[in-house]
Write an enzyme that holds these catalytic residues in place. Structure first.
Site, PDB file in Angstrom:
ATOM      1  N   ILE A 167     -36.249  13.512 -25.098  1.00  0.00           N
ATOM      2  CA  ILE A 167     -37.072  12.664 -24.214  1.00  0.00           C
ATOM      3  C   ILE A 167     -36.612  12.907 -22.777  1.00  0.00           C
ATOM      4  O   ILE A 167     -35.429  12.672 -22.459  1.00  0.00           O
ATOM      5  CB  ILE A 167     -36.918  11.172 -24.571  1.00  0.00           C
ATOM      6  CG1 ILE A 167     -37.319  10.939 -26.032  1.00  0.00           C
ATOM      7  CG2 ILE A 167     -37.753  10.302 -23.638  1.00  0.00           C
ATOM      8  CD1 ILE A 167     -36.821   9.633 -26.602  1.00  0.00           C
ATOM      9  N   ASP A 194     -32.008  18.070 -14.030  1.00  0.00           N
ATOM     10  CA  ASP A 194     -33.139  17.850 -13.125  1.00  0.00           C
ATOM     11  C   ASP A 194     -34.275  18.748 -13.602  1.00  0.00           C
ATOM     12  O   ASP A 194     -34.239  19.967 -13.392  1.00  0.00           O
ATOM     13  CB  ASP A 194     -32.709  18.186 -11.690  1.00  0.00           C
ATOM     14  CG  ASP A 194     -33.807  17.878 -10.690  1.00  0.00           C
ATOM     15  OD1 ASP A 194     -34.996  17.840 -11.084  1.00  0.00           O
ATOM     16  OD2 ASP A 194     -33.490  17.673  -9.505  1.00  0.00           O
ATOM     17  N   ASN A 252     -41.784  13.138 -20.410  1.00  0.00           N
ATOM     18  CA  ASN A 252     -42.095  11.851 -19.783  1.00  0.00           C
ATOM     19  C   ASN A 252     -41.663  11.768 -18.315  1.00  0.00           C
ATOM     20  O   ASN A 252     -42.234  11.000 -17.544  1.00  0.00           O
ATOM     21  CB  ASN A 252     -41.424  10.741 -20.602  1.00  0.00           C
ATOM     22  CG  ASN A 252     -41.349   9.435 -19.854  1.00  0.00           C
ATOM     23  OD1 ASN A 252     -42.333   8.730 -19.710  1.00  0.00           O
ATOM     24  ND2 ASN A 252     -40.158   9.109 -19.338  1.00  0.00           N
ATOM     25  N   TYR A 283     -50.359  12.803  -6.588  1.00  0.00           N
ATOM     26  CA  TYR A 283     -49.973  12.284  -7.919  1.00  0.00           C
ATOM     27  C   TYR A 283     -51.122  12.513  -8.904  1.00  0.00           C
ATOM     28  O   TYR A 283     -50.916  13.015 -10.011  1.00  0.00           O
ATOM     29  CB  TYR A 283     -49.632  10.795  -7.813  1.00  0.00           C
ATOM     30  CG  TYR A 283     -49.251  10.176  -9.149  1.00  0.00           C
ATOM     31  CD1 TYR A 283     -48.078  10.556  -9.792  1.00  0.00           C
ATOM     32  CD2 TYR A 283     -50.072   9.228  -9.770  1.00  0.00           C
ATOM     33  CE1 TYR A 283     -47.730  10.001 -11.027  1.00  0.00           C
ATOM     34  CE2 TYR A 283     -49.736   8.670 -10.998  1.00  0.00           C
ATOM     35  CZ  TYR A 283     -48.558   9.059 -11.621  1.00  0.00           C
ATOM     36  OH  TYR A 283     -48.216   8.524 -12.842  1.00  0.00           O
ATOM     37  N   LYS A 315     -51.241  14.941 -12.306  1.00  0.00           N
ATOM     38  CA  LYS A 315     -51.533  14.446 -13.658  1.00  0.00           C
ATOM     39  C   LYS A 315     -52.818  15.078 -14.216  1.00  0.00           C
ATOM     40  O   LYS A 315     -52.928  15.269 -15.431  1.00  0.00           O
ATOM     41  CB  LYS A 315     -51.630  12.915 -13.646  1.00  0.00           C
ATOM     42  CG  LYS A 315     -50.285  12.228 -13.377  1.00  0.00           C
ATOM     43  CD  LYS A 315     -49.273  12.495 -14.491  1.00  0.00           C
ATOM     44  CE  LYS A 315     -47.996  11.687 -14.352  1.00  0.00           C
ATOM     45  NZ  LYS A 315     -47.047  11.899 -15.452  1.00  0.00           N
ATOM     46  N   VAL A 355     -48.610   0.175 -16.051  1.00  0.00           N
ATOM     47  CA  VAL A 355     -47.418  -0.242 -16.812  1.00  0.00           C
ATOM     48  C   VAL A 355     -46.398  -0.760 -15.818  1.00  0.00           C
ATOM     49  O   VAL A 355     -46.108  -0.084 -14.827  1.00  0.00           O
ATOM     50  CB  VAL A 355     -46.776   0.959 -17.556  1.00  0.00           C
ATOM     51  CG1 VAL A 355     -45.631   0.485 -18.444  1.00  0.00           C
ATOM     52  CG2 VAL A 355     -47.801   1.727 -18.365  1.00  0.00           C
TER      53      VAL A 355
HETATM   54  N1  LIG Z   1     -45.559   2.967 -14.682  1.00  0.00           N
HETATM   55  C1  LIG Z   1     -46.844   3.271 -14.704  1.00  0.00           C
HETATM   56  O1  LIG Z   1     -47.714   2.459 -14.316  1.00  0.00           O
HETATM   57  C2  LIG Z   1     -47.311   4.610 -15.220  1.00  0.00           C
HETATM   58  C3  LIG Z   1     -48.675   4.792 -15.451  1.00  0.00           C
HETATM   59  C4  LIG Z   1     -49.135   6.013 -15.912  1.00  0.00           C
HETATM   60  C5  LIG Z   1     -48.245   7.035 -16.149  1.00  0.00           C
HETATM   61  N2  LIG Z   1     -46.917   6.856 -15.922  1.00  0.00           N
HETATM   62  C6  LIG Z   1     -46.023   8.008 -16.181  1.00  0.00           C
HETATM   63  O2  LIG Z   1     -45.041   7.631 -17.110  1.00  0.00           O
HETATM   64  C7  LIG Z   1     -43.872   8.427 -16.915  1.00  0.00           C
HETATM   65  C8  LIG Z   1     -42.658   7.508 -16.856  1.00  0.00           C
HETATM   66  O3  LIG Z   1     -42.811   6.626 -15.775  1.00  0.00           O
HETATM   67  P1  LIG Z   1     -42.121   5.192 -15.698  1.00  0.00           P
HETATM   68  O4  LIG Z   1     -43.150   4.215 -15.305  1.00  0.00           O
HETATM   69  O5  LIG Z   1     -41.300   4.949 -16.895  1.00  0.00           O
HETATM   70  O6  LIG Z   1     -41.213   5.404 -14.390  1.00  0.00           O
HETATM   71  P2  LIG Z   1     -39.649   5.243 -14.148  1.00  0.00           P
HETATM   72  O7  LIG Z   1     -39.140   4.001 -14.760  1.00  0.00           O
HETATM   73  O8  LIG Z   1     -39.486   5.450 -12.673  1.00  0.00           O
HETATM   74  O9  LIG Z   1     -39.034   6.472 -14.961  1.00  0.00           O
HETATM   75  C9  LIG Z   1     -39.163   7.809 -14.540  1.00  0.00           C
HETATM   76  C10 LIG Z   1     -38.104   8.615 -15.262  1.00  0.00           C
HETATM   77  O10 LIG Z   1     -38.242   9.993 -14.872  1.00  0.00           O
HETATM   78  C11 LIG Z   1     -36.954  10.476 -14.544  1.00  0.00           C
HETATM   79  N3  LIG Z   1     -37.066  11.573 -13.604  1.00  0.00           N
HETATM   80  C12 LIG Z   1     -37.700  11.566 -12.402  1.00  0.00           C
HETATM   81  N4  LIG Z   1     -37.553  12.767 -11.812  1.00  0.00           N
HETATM   82  C13 LIG Z   1     -36.817  13.530 -12.668  1.00  0.00           C
HETATM   83  C14 LIG Z   1     -36.330  14.864 -12.632  1.00  0.00           C
HETATM   84  N5  LIG Z   1     -36.565  15.661 -11.579  1.00  0.00           N
HETATM   85  N6  LIG Z   1     -35.594  15.324 -13.666  1.00  0.00           N
HETATM   86  C15 LIG Z   1     -35.347  14.529 -14.733  1.00  0.00           C
HETATM   87  N7  LIG Z   1     -35.784  13.266 -14.827  1.00  0.00           N
HETATM   88  C16 LIG Z   1     -36.499  12.782 -13.800  1.00  0.00           C
HETATM   89  C17 LIG Z   1     -36.196   9.291 -13.982  1.00  0.00           C
HETATM   90  O11 LIG Z   1     -34.798   9.451 -14.159  1.00  0.00           O
HETATM   91  P3  LIG Z   1     -33.731   9.866 -13.032  1.00  0.00           P
HETATM   92  O12 LIG Z   1     -34.148   9.206 -11.749  1.00  0.00           O
HETATM   93  O13 LIG Z   1     -32.441   9.362 -13.598  1.00  0.00           O
HETATM   94  O14 LIG Z   1     -33.794  11.359 -13.003  1.00  0.00           O
HETATM   95  C18 LIG Z   1     -36.684   8.185 -14.919  1.00  0.00           C
HETATM   96  O15 LIG Z   1     -35.920   8.172 -16.098  1.00  0.00           O
HETATM   97  C19 LIG Z   1     -44.113   9.227 -15.637  1.00  0.00           C
HETATM   98  O16 LIG Z   1     -44.516  10.544 -15.976  1.00  0.00           O
HETATM   99  C20 LIG Z   1     -45.253   8.475 -14.958  1.00  0.00           C
HETATM  100  O17 LIG Z   1     -46.028   9.303 -14.128  1.00  0.00           O
HETATM  101  C21 LIG Z   1     -46.420   5.670 -15.460  1.00  0.00           C
END
Ligand SMILES: NC(=O)c1ccc[n+]([C@@H]2O[C@H](COP(=O)([O-])OP(=O)(O)OC[C@H]3O[C@@H](n4cnc5c(N)ncnc54)[C@H](OP(=O)(O)O)[C@@H]3O)[C@@H](O)[C@H]2O)c1
Length: 269
Positions: free
Chosen positions: A14, A72, A99, A168, A172, A201
């Site tokens: 993951i 990363d 993810n 963004y 996507k 979310v």
């Molecule tokens: N929240 C929403 O409303 C929503 C809606 C639609 C889609 N999504 C998608 O769902 C996914 C998860 O989002 P979330 O809402 O759970 O956001 P989040 O809580 O900010 O989690 C994002 C995760 O991605 C990791 N990450 C970011 N850049 C990275 C990199 N360069 N290398 C490795 N890990 C990286 C972060 O970890 P580190 O900072 O520790 O690296 C964190 O664990 C994303 O793809 C987002 O676009 C979210």
């Protein structure tokens, strides 16, 4: 085999497991298959991954083995050697959940910062493709000309672009396009290619990252509505992977009840 046994013995990667949807997905896989599972958790913040590993081990004991890895995913040089750097017992990967992702800012062209453009495209799109290519090599070595699951977390933003989210949304939409093409390229294999597109979310960090750490702006996004929780998405991820091997839940859009499209949200006043 019942659905309770389908994840038995699997190794699941993951990305973005240090918070939000990725973290919940790790916990949901562990809850669903607590007796024989391996979880490889990836993110840049290793301290958060270590905390999660301790938490999962405390909850489920030795049946769920957890390997936190600081990586990363936006850096091709880090992703390239990642699978071969794993010890043999961790290399038999069955599931990849792509993810990791982020949105940066709400600026419109021509004012979008170059760093933000790069971060979104390199993480959401290039990183996802690089991770997929690294893991596909393992999948393609399996019998039946290849087997395994790739779950790509897209977004409602990839289906319906909106102002202030152009890069963004583009990242996507590109994930969606790549996922669709990949499913077609792999048609002669038993590899399942799955896309899950969340609507709104509430994760602790997603909107905070988007607004550069401004928590009050982040909170306003969710004011007057009841967004999905990361657990809601985690349950769908595990559901898709835990279907009978011949069942591909190829494409899913998940929204909370007050949302009908990316920009059509009902807010209580
Ligand atoms: N929240 C929403 O409303 C929503 C809606 C639609 C889609 N999504 C998608 O769902 C996914 C998860 O989002 P979330 O809402 O759970 O956001 P989040 O809580 O900010 O989690 C994002 C995760 O991605 C990791 N990450 C970011 N850049 C990275 C990199 N360069 N290398 C490795 N890990 C990286 C972060 O970890 P580190 O900072 O520790 O690296 C964190 O664990 C994303 O793809 C987002 O676009 C979210």
């Amino acid at each position: 085999m019942t659905s309770a046994d389908r994840l038995k013995g699997k190794t699941v990667i993951i990305t973005g497991a240090s918070s939000g949807i990725g973290r919940s997905t790790a916990m949901e896989f562990a809850r669903t298959s607590p007796k024989d599972l391996r979880l490889i958790l990836i993110a840049r913040r290793i301290d958060k991954l270590n905390e999660l590993a301790v938490h999962i081990t405390k909850q489920h004991g030795p049946g769920v083995k957890v390997l936190p890895i600081q990586l990363d995913s936006s850096k091709p040089e880090d992703v390239r050697g990642f699978v071969t750097s794993l010890t043999q017992d961790w290399q038999h990967i069955d599931v990849l959940v792509n993810n990791a992702g982020l949105a940066k800012g709400i600026a419109r062209s021509p004012d979008i910062l170059e760093d933000d453009i790069r971060a979104m495209l390199d993480t959401n799109l290039t990183g996802l493709i690089n991770m997929t290519q690294a893991v596909l090599k393992v999948f393609l070595q399996r019998g039946k000309s290849g087997a395994g699951d790739i779950v790509n977390i897209g977004s409602i933003a990839g289906r319906e672009p909106y102002p202030g989210g152009s890069v963004y949304c583009a990242s996507k939409a590109a994930v969606r396009s790549y996922t669709d093409a990949l499913r077609k390229e792999l048609i002669s294999t038993r590899i399942r290619v799955i896309e899950i597109d969340p609507g709104q979310v509430e994760t602790v960090e997603f909107s905070t990252v988007r607004f550069g750490g401004d928590k009050s702006k982040a909170d306003m996004v969710y004011e007057g509505c009841e967004p999905l929780t990361p657990q809601d998405i985690a349950e769908v991820v595990v559901f898709t992977v835990n279907r009978r091997e011949n069942v591909v839940v190829a494409d899913t859009l998940i929204m909370p009840n007050h949302q009908a499209a990316a920009t059509v949200l009902h807010k209580e006043t």
